[in-house]
Structures are given as C-alpha cells and as structure tokens.
Design an enzyme around this catalytic site. Structure first.
Site, PDB file in Angstrom:
ATOM      1  N   ARG A  90      -9.595 -11.971   2.816  1.00 10.80           N
ATOM      2  CA  ARG A  90     -10.656 -13.089   1.838  1.00 10.80           C
ATOM      3  C   ARG A  90     -10.216 -14.103   2.188  1.00 10.80           C
ATOM      4  NH1 ARG A  90     -11.965  -9.673  -3.551  1.00 10.80           N
ATOM      5  NH2 ARG A  90     -11.777  -7.815  -2.230  1.00 10.80           N
ATOM      6  N   LYS A 129       0.819  -0.908  -0.260  1.00 15.33           N
ATOM      7  CA  LYS A 129       0.423   0.056   0.223  1.00 15.33           C
ATOM      8  C   LYS A 129       0.570   1.493   0.405  1.00 15.33           C
ATOM      9  CE  LYS A 129      -3.882  -1.693   3.257  1.00 15.33           C
ATOM     10  NZ  LYS A 129      -4.902  -1.410   1.754  1.00 15.33           N
TER      11      LYS A 129
END
Length: 464
Positions: free
Chosen positions: A313, A239
């Site tokens: 996820r 990020k």
C-alpha cells in the site's frame, strides 16, 4: 507419428443429457466401444474412437451436467486429458463459447520451462474455430502467457530492473511512451514512499510509466496501476520462511496490469491508456525503512509505518496519487495486497472494491461471463478512523486484527480523491493446487475480466 503428417481428429464435447441422442448417430462399432469403456459424458472422461484398424478417427470428451456454455477451465481440463494430437471442434459453437474453447487449449499448453534442460512434451492442440478471430485468440493467449512467465520467474532473475525492461518492451511493441524514475529521482519527483520501501535492495526502486493513445486520440483516459514488489522479505518486520516462499509472486498485480495493457493496446482500446507500476524489492539492510518511521507521500499526506510488511500500500499510494492528477475517467489497481483477502475468500476469488457501485457490478458481471470471478467487498468507511496515527496523517496498518482487506482498500482510497471512478482488486496471482489444465503456479487473475469490462466500456477496434 510425425505431427505434420498425422490426421486432425474431430473432437466432440458432450453433456450427459446429450449423450444418448449423439450415441444413436454413431456406428454400431463406436457404440460398443463407448459402452465397453464406460463413457457416459462425465466431466473427467475423454476417449479416442478407433476405426477398424485401431487408428484413431475422432475424440470425445464429457462435460457432465454442466449448464449450457463453455468455460476456459472446462476446455483446459479436456486439453490436458487428451493425447498429444491435433484436434478440430466437431460441433459449431457460438462466438463466446468458441473463444473459451480455443483459449482453454492455449492455456493448458503453457509450461514454464525456462530452467529445464529437457524440451517440454508435446501437448494437445486445437484448430482455431472459424468464428474465433486470429487476433482475438493470439492477443488473449499472449497476454496470459506473458503474465504467467513474469510471475513464475524467480526474483533473482526478475527484479525491479527486469520488470522495467519487460514494461519497456511492451511499450515498444505497442507504440507507447515509456518513462521511469529510478533511485534518487523518486525523491526529486515526490515519490518518497516508493523510494523508502525499495531503497535497501541492491536493485534500485523505480516507478514505471507507459502512456498510449489510440490512432486519432480519445476523449477519455484509463489508468492501470500494478503493485510491483518483485520480492517481499517483509522488511525489518521479517516474514517467516514459509511466508516468504512464494514472494516472487508479489509483483502479480504489476504482471496483470502490464499484460492487460498489452492486450488492450493490441486490440486498440477506444480510450487513452496509462500504466503505472512501482517496482521495488522490500529488503533488509542498514538503510531499510523501519517500523515507526513517518514517510512523506506524493499526495502530501504523511504516513506512519506500523509494519514494514504492509509495503504494498505504501508503493501503491504514490502511484495512485500520480494517477489521480491525470484527469482519468477510471483508475484500476491490481495488487497482491492482503492475506486477509485470502482468509476471507481463499486463493481463487480476488476481492473487488470500488468507489462506484455500478462499475463494481459491471466488472463482477464481466468476470462471471469470462469465468474469471471477482467478489465485491465493502469500502466500509466507519472503519477508516482505525488507520489514524498520533503523529502523522494516517498509519499504514490498523491496530485491529479484523477486516484487513478493507483496511488496505480504505488506505488506498485516501490517495484517490479527484478521479470519479476507482476500482481496487486484491488478488492472489497463484494457483496453489494442481488441477487438469491448471498447474500449480502463476494465475493472472482478473486479467480476462478486466479486458472484457474495459472493452465493453470504451470499445475496441479489433475483435476481442
């Protein structure tokens, strides 16, 4: 004045349409005082009413043109604007409104001061209304405070091991069983995806499990699953700095699930309750998982990693797969899963997906009643083929840049095949703007909505 010796002030909460009639019942001196200061029951107005000596004898706050009923946020804003004294409701409120009023004062009184040397200033407080059960107020306030503390704490002091300690303490307080799989134990037990995401961290990845049953047992079981990514660097798909700044809150789903479980167990939910939390830190290292890797999962499905920053996820799929083997009546997962949900709905509206349209509607309605809103979103199955992979059973991301929240939900749905009812909540867990009674910081979204929904569906032994 010493808080123990000062008088408790009656507090009037007035809507604009009520104000003139109420004003006519007040003394002429009070009427002059209110008119002089321009009080007309607008929602941002609070005022102390003095006696002839200037000492305050009552307080009044405006609710504006709001519809009947009170919300926690109206009450919190009023508490934030009032001077730091003790108050008592001057009007009678029905049970639901009285709880919202009392809980709003509790919510506004919260401050995260773990790292501050100075003592937090005293806040306005409210005598518990007679029709609000003490257990209900204390249980609701404690669950919100726990979740906010956990989310607000920096990852350096609240990593996977500390999250496990918090879960163990919740289990201990409520007589629940606690178990965890740590490090290599995850591989032995078949939780390879959780292990892969967290293995590069200095704090070993783990899967936390709480199991609780009400006295006498229960015929049905509920499983809560919470995303416990204690810090998310993005992994090798790193990020940018701005995207990493708030990633201590990426375990917000775990905080909500765990705090909700504490409240449900305290209130004696009429169903067996399990909690599963994959607790990891998505870090960079020589052994970090990579884009292009293919991961085994507890379900037996193989997953190609298209992006290491779609790690939530991956840890959830193993936990959901375990939950799916337990014969549950209902599984609910909470996760700060996608930025796409925030693009679609903003920070204040969690996205709600589910395999049962009736339950989606029931939970959404509970959220509206609790002023803890959720927005139903479609599990649009025609998009599912975009999660296909040429070398694995599926990919963790789609090639399309659209519908990211739906893709995340569709991915998770592949791991819930035996349980008849599943709900997925994609939340933000953070208040990004300063508002009266709601400081910037942790926001345990969906906690109060889910409590009401589950209490209505399964019943509780204590008033909630």
């Amino acid at each position: 004045m010493d808080s123990k010796s000062e008088s408790v002030l009656p507090l009037w909460l007035l809507r604009e349409g009520q104000f003139d009639a109420w004003l006519a019942t007040q003394s002429s001196a009070a009427q002059r005082w209110l008119r002089e200061l321009g009080f007309c029951a607008q929602p941002d107005q609070t005022l102390l009413l003095p006696d002839a000596t200037g000492a305050p004898v009552a307080a009044v706050a405006g609710l504006g043109k709001a519809a009947p009923g009170l919300s926690i946020w109206q009450a919190a804003a009023i508490a934030d604007r009032l001077s730091a004294r003790r108050y008592v409701a001057a009007q009678e409120w029905d049970d639901a409104d009285a709880l919202q009023l009392a809980l709003g004062f509790e919510y506004a009184a919260y401050r995260f001061d773990r790292y501050r040397g100075a003592q937090a200033p005293r806040r306005a407080s409210l005598e518990r209304p007679a029709n609000v059960p003490r257990t209900a107020l204390e249980g609701a306030a404690r669950s919100l405070d726990l979740a906010r503390d956990w989310i607000n704490t920096p990852a350096g002091d609240f990593g996977p091991a500390e999250l496990a300690s918090a879960a163990r303490q919740v289990a201990l307080e409520n007589g629940a069983e606690f178990r965890e799989w740590v490090g290599e134990e995850l591989l032995t037990a078949g939780f390879a995806a959780i292990h892969a995401v967290g293995r590069a961290s200095a704090s070993a990845p783990r899967l936390l499990q709480l199991r609780w049953a009400p006295p006498g047992g229960a015929a049905r079981r509920v499983v809560l699953v919470g995303k416990g990514v204690c810090f998310d660097s993005g992994g090798l798909d790193l990020k940018p700095g701005a995207g990493m700044a708030l990633m201590k809150k990426d375990m917000g789903g775990a905080a909500v699930a765990l705090a909700l479980a504490h409240r449900l167990m305290s209130a004696r939910l009429g169903a067996e309750l399990w909690v599963l939390i994959p607790a990891v830190e998505n870090s960079i290292g020589g052994n970090a998982y990579r884009p292009g890797d293919v991961l085994a999962t507890h379900k037996g499905l193989s997953v190609e990693v298209g992006n290491t920053d779609a790690e939530g996820r991956l840890v959830l799929c193993d936990a959901l797969s375990l939950a799916d083997t337990q014969g549950a009546d209902l599984i609910i997962d909470f996760a700060t899963l996608t930025g796409a949900a925030r693009v679609a709905l903003g920070p204040e509206l969690p996205a709600l997906f589910g395999s049962d349209a009736t339950l989606v509607e029931d939970l959404s309605r509970a959220g509206a009643t609790e002023h803890d809103p959720l927005w139903p979103m479609p599990l649009w199955t025609p998009y599912a083929d975009e999660l296909s992979s040429k070398i694995a059973d599926l990919a963790n991301v789609a090639a399309s840049s659209f519908a990211g929240a739906i893709f995340g939900a569709l991915f998770l749905q592949r791991f819930v095949t035996a349980t008849p009812r599943w709900l997925h909540i994609d939340l933000y867990a953070w208040n990004p703007r300063e508002r009266p009674g709601r400081p910037v910081g942790a926001e345990p979204q969906a906690l109060r909505a889910a409590f009401r929904f589950l209490a209505q569906r399964y019943g509780i032994a204590q008033a909630g």
